[in-house]
Design an enzyme around this catalytic site. Structure first.
Site, PDB file in Angstrom:
ATOM      1  N   ASN A  23       2.445  -7.947  13.228  1.00 22.22           N
ATOM      2  CA  ASN A  23       2.310  -7.302  11.893  1.00 22.22           C
ATOM      3  C   ASN A  23       2.680  -8.040  10.834  1.00 22.22           C
ATOM      4  O   ASN A  23       2.609  -7.860   9.692  1.00 22.22           O
ATOM      5  CB  ASN A  23       3.137  -5.982  11.964  1.00 22.22           C
ATOM      6  CG  ASN A  23       2.618  -4.980  12.809  1.00 22.22           C
ATOM      7  OD1 ASN A  23       1.388  -5.146  13.465  1.00 22.22           O
ATOM      8  ND2 ASN A  23       3.563  -3.890  13.378  1.00 22.22           N
ATOM      9  N   ARG A  91      -6.918  -0.726  12.175  1.00 24.46           N
ATOM     10  CA  ARG A  91      -6.533  -0.189  10.913  1.00 24.46           C
ATOM     11  C   ARG A  91      -6.265  -1.046   9.953  1.00 24.46           C
ATOM     12  O   ARG A  91      -6.286  -0.945   8.744  1.00 24.46           O
ATOM     13  CB  ARG A  91      -5.615   0.944  11.151  1.00 24.46           C
ATOM     14  CG  ARG A  91      -6.018   2.195  12.064  1.00 24.46           C
ATOM     15  CD  ARG A  91      -5.032   3.359  11.720  1.00 24.46           C
ATOM     16  NE  ARG A  91      -4.901   3.675  10.495  1.00 24.46           N
ATOM     17  CZ  ARG A  91      -5.665   4.471   9.614  1.00 24.46           C
ATOM     18  NH1 ARG A  91      -6.802   4.896  10.241  1.00 24.46           N
ATOM     19  NH2 ARG A  91      -5.470   4.630   8.359  1.00 24.46           N
ATOM     20  N   CYS A 115      -6.689   7.975  13.821  1.00 22.89           N
ATOM     21  CA  CYS A 115      -5.806   7.294  14.853  1.00 22.89           C
ATOM     22  C   CYS A 115      -5.009   8.206  15.683  1.00 22.89           C
ATOM     23  O   CYS A 115      -4.659   9.210  14.854  1.00 22.89           O
ATOM     24  CB  CYS A 115      -5.027   6.476  14.036  1.00 22.89           C
ATOM     25  SG  CYS A 115      -3.506   5.410  14.694  1.00 22.89           S
ATOM     26  N   ARG A 120      -3.581   8.598   8.875  1.00 19.02           N
ATOM     27  CA  ARG A 120      -3.097   7.390   8.299  1.00 19.02           C
ATOM     28  C   ARG A 120      -3.681   7.283   7.053  1.00 19.02           C
ATOM     29  O   ARG A 120      -4.774   6.358   7.083  1.00 19.02           O
ATOM     30  CB  ARG A 120      -3.477   6.331   9.183  1.00 19.02           C
ATOM     31  CG  ARG A 120      -2.820   6.345  10.745  1.00 19.02           C
ATOM     32  CD  ARG A 120      -1.663   5.984  11.249  1.00 19.02           C
ATOM     33  NE  ARG A 120      -1.360   4.415  10.823  1.00 19.02           N
ATOM     34  CZ  ARG A 120      -1.456   3.490  11.454  1.00 19.02           C
ATOM     35  NH1 ARG A 120      -1.647   3.420  12.785  1.00 19.02           N
ATOM     36  NH2 ARG A 120      -1.047   2.186  11.044  1.00 19.02           N
ATOM     37  N   PRO A 121      -3.266   8.240   6.073  1.00 19.87           N
ATOM     38  CA  PRO A 121      -3.853   7.868   4.717  1.00 19.87           C
ATOM     39  C   PRO A 121      -3.578   6.681   4.046  1.00 19.87           C
ATOM     40  O   PRO A 121      -2.716   5.893   4.489  1.00 19.87           O
ATOM     41  CB  PRO A 121      -3.049   9.084   3.838  1.00 19.87           C
ATOM     42  CG  PRO A 121      -1.841   9.332   4.379  1.00 19.87           C
ATOM     43  CD  PRO A 121      -2.036   9.068   5.952  1.00 19.87           C
ATOM     44  N   ILE A 122      -4.628   6.358   3.179  1.00 16.30           N
ATOM     45  CA  ILE A 122      -4.162   5.049   2.318  1.00 16.30           C
ATOM     46  C   ILE A 122      -4.361   5.216   0.529  1.00 16.30           C
ATOM     47  O   ILE A 122      -4.512   4.534   0.043  1.00 16.30           O
ATOM     48  CB  ILE A 122      -5.491   4.011   2.631  1.00 16.30           C
ATOM     49  CG1 ILE A 122      -6.841   4.617   2.321  1.00 16.30           C
ATOM     50  CG2 ILE A 122      -5.174   3.345   3.996  1.00 16.30           C
ATOM     51  CD1 ILE A 122      -7.746   3.340   1.937  1.00 16.30           C
ATOM     52  N   ASP A 123      -3.845   6.690   0.165  1.00 20.31           N
ATOM     53  CA  ASP A 123      -3.831   6.830  -0.881  1.00 20.31           C
ATOM     54  C   ASP A 123      -2.951   6.061  -1.882  1.00 20.31           C
ATOM     55  O   ASP A 123      -3.087   5.729  -2.917  1.00 20.31           O
ATOM     56  CB  ASP A 123      -3.402   8.432  -1.005  1.00 20.31           C
ATOM     57  CG  ASP A 123      -1.987   8.779  -0.379  1.00 20.31           C
ATOM     58  OD1 ASP A 123      -1.982   8.237   0.777  1.00 20.31           O
ATOM     59  OD2 ASP A 123      -1.089   9.145  -0.739  1.00 20.31           O
ATOM     60  N   LEU A 124      -1.782   5.665  -1.197  1.00 20.31           N
ATOM     61  CA  LEU A 124      -0.874   4.907  -1.931  1.00 20.31           C
ATOM     62  C   LEU A 124      -1.348   3.387  -2.171  1.00 20.31           C
ATOM     63  O   LEU A 124      -0.930   2.761  -3.325  1.00 20.31           O
ATOM     64  CB  LEU A 124       0.550   4.757  -1.054  1.00 20.31           C
ATOM     65  CG  LEU A 124       1.361   5.960  -1.003  1.00 20.31           C
ATOM     66  CD1 LEU A 124       2.420   6.051   0.042  1.00 20.31           C
ATOM     67  CD2 LEU A 124       1.878   6.453  -2.417  1.00 20.31           C
ATOM     68  N   ILE A 328       8.482   8.994  10.725  1.00 19.83           N
ATOM     69  CA  ILE A 328       7.366   8.265  10.072  1.00 19.83           C
ATOM     70  C   ILE A 328       5.950   8.703  10.525  1.00 19.83           C
ATOM     71  O   ILE A 328       5.181   9.024   9.564  1.00 19.83           O
ATOM     72  CB  ILE A 328       7.474   6.562  10.509  1.00 19.83           C
ATOM     73  CG1 ILE A 328       8.891   5.996  10.250  1.00 19.83           C
ATOM     74  CG2 ILE A 328       6.435   5.832   9.691  1.00 19.83           C
ATOM     75  CD1 ILE A 328       9.287   6.002   8.749  1.00 19.83           C
ATOM     76  N   ARG A 398      -3.945  -5.363  22.386  1.00 19.54           N
ATOM     77  CA  ARG A 398      -4.028  -5.436  20.982  1.00 19.54           C
ATOM     78  C   ARG A 398      -2.875  -6.249  20.295  1.00 19.54           C
ATOM     79  O   ARG A 398      -2.762  -6.723  19.258  1.00 19.54           O
ATOM     80  CB  ARG A 398      -4.022  -4.133  20.276  1.00 19.54           C
ATOM     81  CG  ARG A 398      -5.664  -3.380  20.410  1.00 19.54           C
ATOM     82  CD  ARG A 398      -5.730  -2.126  19.630  1.00 19.54           C
ATOM     83  NE  ARG A 398      -4.961  -2.377  18.278  1.00 19.54           N
ATOM     84  CZ  ARG A 398      -4.072  -1.545  17.705  1.00 19.54           C
ATOM     85  NH1 ARG A 398      -3.991  -0.124  18.643  1.00 19.54           N
ATOM     86  NH2 ARG A 398      -3.589  -1.489  16.846  1.00 19.54           N
TER      87      ARG A 398
HETATM   88  N1  EPU Z   1       1.400   6.640   4.367  1.00 19.61           N
HETATM   89  C1  EPU Z   1       0.985   7.613   3.275  1.00 19.61           C
HETATM   90  N2  EPU Z   1      -0.056   7.022   2.299  1.00 19.61           N
HETATM   91  C2  EPU Z   1      -0.322   5.706   2.289  1.00 19.61           C
HETATM   92  C3  EPU Z   1      -0.024   4.866   3.527  1.00 19.61           C
HETATM   93  C4  EPU Z   1       1.114   5.573   4.496  1.00 19.61           C
HETATM   94  O1  EPU Z   1       1.293   8.692   3.209  1.00 19.61           O
HETATM   95  O2  EPU Z   1      -1.140   5.447   1.519  1.00 19.61           O
HETATM   96  C5  EPU Z   1       2.265   7.347   5.129  1.00 19.61           C
HETATM   97  C6  EPU Z   1       1.933   7.316   6.665  1.00 19.61           C
HETATM   98  O3  EPU Z   1       0.973   8.472   6.802  1.00 19.61           O
HETATM   99  C7  EPU Z   1       3.200   7.071   7.319  1.00 19.61           C
HETATM  100  C8  EPU Z   1       4.156   6.426   6.420  1.00 19.61           C
HETATM  101  O4  EPU Z   1       3.467   6.546   5.229  1.00 19.61           O
HETATM  102  O5  EPU Z   1       3.694   8.415   7.550  1.00 19.61           O
HETATM  103  C9  EPU Z   1       4.270   4.939   6.901  1.00 19.61           C
HETATM  104  O6  EPU Z   1       2.814   4.223   7.092  1.00 19.61           O
HETATM  105  P1  EPU Z   1       2.807   2.817   6.720  1.00 19.61           P
HETATM  106  O7  EPU Z   1       1.658   2.702   5.800  1.00 19.61           O
HETATM  107  O8  EPU Z   1       4.063   2.110   6.422  1.00 19.61           O
HETATM  108  O9  EPU Z   1       2.061   2.136   8.076  1.00 19.61           O
HETATM  109  P2  EPU Z   1       0.799   0.813   8.136  1.00 19.61           P
HETATM  110  O10 EPU Z   1       1.378   0.115   7.063  1.00 19.61           O
HETATM  111  O11 EPU Z   1      -0.227   1.556   8.279  1.00 19.61           O
HETATM  112  C10 EPU Z   1       2.621  -0.608   9.700  1.00 19.61           C
HETATM  113  C11 EPU Z   1       2.518  -1.321  10.957  1.00 19.61           C
HETATM  114  C12 EPU Z   1       2.542  -0.290  12.081  1.00 19.61           C
HETATM  115  C13 EPU Z   1       3.851   0.530  11.773  1.00 19.61           C
HETATM  116  C14 EPU Z   1       3.877   1.257  10.278  1.00 19.61           C
HETATM  117  C15 EPU Z   1       5.489   1.613  10.310  1.00 19.61           C
HETATM  118  C16 EPU Z   1       1.066  -2.900  10.659  1.00 19.61           C
HETATM  119  C17 EPU Z   1      -0.347  -3.700  10.999  1.00 19.61           C
HETATM  120  N3  EPU Z   1       1.109  -1.737  11.097  1.00 19.61           N
HETATM  121  O12 EPU Z   1       1.587   0.475   9.572  1.00 19.61           O
HETATM  122  O13 EPU Z   1       2.595  -0.798  13.520  1.00 19.61           O
HETATM  123  O14 EPU Z   1       4.068   1.612  12.956  1.00 19.61           O
HETATM  124  O15 EPU Z   1       3.697   0.282   9.517  1.00 19.61           O
HETATM  125  O16 EPU Z   1       6.498   0.847  10.235  1.00 19.61           O
HETATM  126  O17 EPU Z   1       1.958  -3.640  10.004  1.00 19.61           O
HETATM  127  C18 EPU Z   1       2.096  -0.756  15.682  1.00 19.61           C
HETATM  128  O18 EPU Z   1       2.417  -2.037  15.568  1.00 19.61           O
HETATM  129  O19 EPU Z   1       2.062  -0.326  16.878  1.00 19.61           O
HETATM  130  C19 EPU Z   1       1.963  -0.099  14.435  1.00 19.61           C
HETATM  131  C20 EPU Z   1       1.244   0.943  14.346  1.00 19.61           C
END
Ligand code: EPU
Length: 421
Positions: A23, A91, A115, A120-124, A328, A398
């Site tokens: 990560n 993702r 997923c 897994r939204p990306i709104d932020l 989370i 992965r």
């Molecule tokens: N979220 C929102 N809006 C957004 C983005 C996220 O509401 O725009 C929510 C998500 O739905 C979730 C929370 O915020 O409830 C945290 O999500 P985050 O964005 O932090 O997750 P990510 O960045 O997509 C990374 C890791 C994940 C890890 C999470 C939490 C990488 C490549 N992935 O994902 O790793 O679980 O942070 O720590 O860094 C894994 O390695 O198995 C894995 C899933």
């Protein structure tokens, strides 16, 4: 599809060398898009997710050379479109969005699909980049950014489930090449975000507050090439630590990132596991009983969601009732029904599970559904009676470098059966 055949019963004893962090490596490879100069990245783990990211960079025009854990990459961008066929495999490919916008002023990146660990939204990510000035629309399933001058501003990245890791990465990368000062409030503090920030600084970026919830970024026009070594993987180290705890083993985890593992190590100690911090890593062993525990996942430095499934596996054989709350990704419990197939006694209630430890699990065929769920099933197989077959291990490939070889070397009876299809 390959499967693992595991015969339970052997303690894990010996040394495991912990690999580079997946990560950290993924966003750091994406960050190389910010410069046309060569970047040399060391300790890049050989994982299918890393290979996907390198494919994406090549598709965008990069020259990439990957050998013995070192990636040499030079990004001459000839294409700013990342199509669905490439992006859907992983993702984390969304983290090319920020650097592409910053370098090219435009980007078209397919929206990552569903997923199994939940929505897994990306709104932020999108609102953060829009606040910087990017014009972004969603067109036919793609995030399309075109036009707009990036200018520093104050952006809050706290969402309903805490801060976003890759969202912080995306906005921070774009801010490095924006005009003026960007302040990110509610930034994720995960060690992988800190590692990316340090890599960006090594490329010339001006970032302060690294490792805190408030990042201050002075934008600059150009970033330069850099040579950088990625941190080691706290989740891989944590997974092996749980393996030693469950099997009553004794493992030395060479180059484990001890400082990034505080919450996990504290919990293991509470469960009766012996943890010794040594100069070159961590020794994890257990001789007494494994005690039941309570955990609740939260953002760093809290207990990581990426270790939740492995701790559920451990709870199945601990003495007493354990409680696991997932804050989370509230639906990240795909491993529960498979652990039940091995005889585990588990109640699932919304975003929490109650696990009543039993003496022994019994081997059965199980199905991996995502990366950490598959790790949990492998751990359970190591202590189950008879044989456990874990199907669809491409999920584990992965994120765990050669996990079967590493386990075999410390005494596990595990065999990869290659599929002919
Ligand atoms: N979220 C929102 N809006 C957004 C983005 C996220 O509401 O725009 C929510 C998500 O739905 C979730 C929370 O915020 O409830 C945290 O999500 P985050 O964005 O932090 O997750 P990510 O960045 O997509 C990374 C890791 C994940 C890890 C999470 C939490 C990488 C490549 N992935 O994902 O790793 O679980 O942070 O720590 O860094 C894994 O390695 O198995 C894995 C899933």
């Amino acid at each position: 599809m390959d499967k693992f055949v595991i015969k339970g019963g052997n303690p894990l004893i010996g040394k495991v060398t912990i690999s580079g962090s997946k990560n950290s490596a993924l966003p750091i490879l994406a960050a190389t898009l910010l410069t046309p100069e060569e970047c040399i990245i060391h300790r890049v783990p050989d994982l299918s997710d890393i290979r996907y990211m390198l494919e994406i960079l090549k598709f965008l025009g990069a020259q990439v050379h990957y050998e013995k854990g070192t990636v040499r990459v030079k990004n001459k961008i000839i294409n700013w479109i990342a199509p669905y066929d490439l992006v859907r495999k992983m993702r984390a490919s969304i983290c090319i969005l920020g650097p592409l916008i910053a370098r090219c002023g435009k980007a078209r990146v397919s929206l990552p699909g569903g997923c199994v660990i939940g929505d897994r939204p990306i709104d932020l990510h999108i609102s953060g980049l829009q606040k910087l000035g990017a014009n972004i629309d969603i067109i036919k399933g793609d995030v399309v950014a075109q036009g707009g001058q990036l200018r520093g501003t104050t952006i809050n990245l706290r969402g309903p489930y805490g801060s976003t890791v890759l969202g912080t990465d995306n906005v921070m990368m774009a801010a490095c090449r924006s005009e003026g000062t960007t302040i990110i409030e509610g930034a994720a503090c995960e060690p992988e975000v800190e590692d990316l920030a340090k890599f960006l600084v090594s490329m010339g970026a001006k970032i302060s507050g690294i490792g805190s919830q408030r990042l201050i970024i002075e934008g600059i026009k150009e970033l330069h090439g850099s040579e950088y070594t990625i941190i080691t993987d706290r989740i891989e180290a944590g997974t092996f630590a749980v393996g030693a705890a469950m099997t009553k083993g004794d493992l030395f985890l060479e180059q484990a990132p001890v400082n990034h593992m505080t919450s996990v190590l504290e919990k293991l100690r509470d469960c009766g596991v012996t943890i010794q911090v040594e100069e070159k890593g961590l020794r994890v062993s257990r001789s007494g009983p494994l005690k039941a525990f309570e955990i609740e996942t939260s953002s760093y430095p809290g207990f990581p969601t990426d270790m939740q499934a492995q701790f559920c596996a451990m709870a199945t054989i601990a003495c007493g009732k354990s409680k696991v709350v997932e804050n989370i990704f509230p639906n990240r419990f795909m491993h529960i029904s498979e652990l039940k197939r091995l005889g585990a006694n588990i109640e699932l209630l919304k975003n929490e599970v109650h696990i009543y430890g039993i003496e022994r699990l019994s081997g059965a065929p199980v199905m991996a559904s995502d990366l950490r769920a598959s790790a949990a099933l492998v751990l359970a197989g190591l202590v189950a009676d008879n044989t456990t077959e874990v199907h669809r291990v491409y999920h584990i490939d992965r994120g765990y470098e050669k996990i079967d070889e590493k386990l075999l070397a410390v005494g596990a009876m595990i065999k990869r059966v290659y599929s002919k299809t």
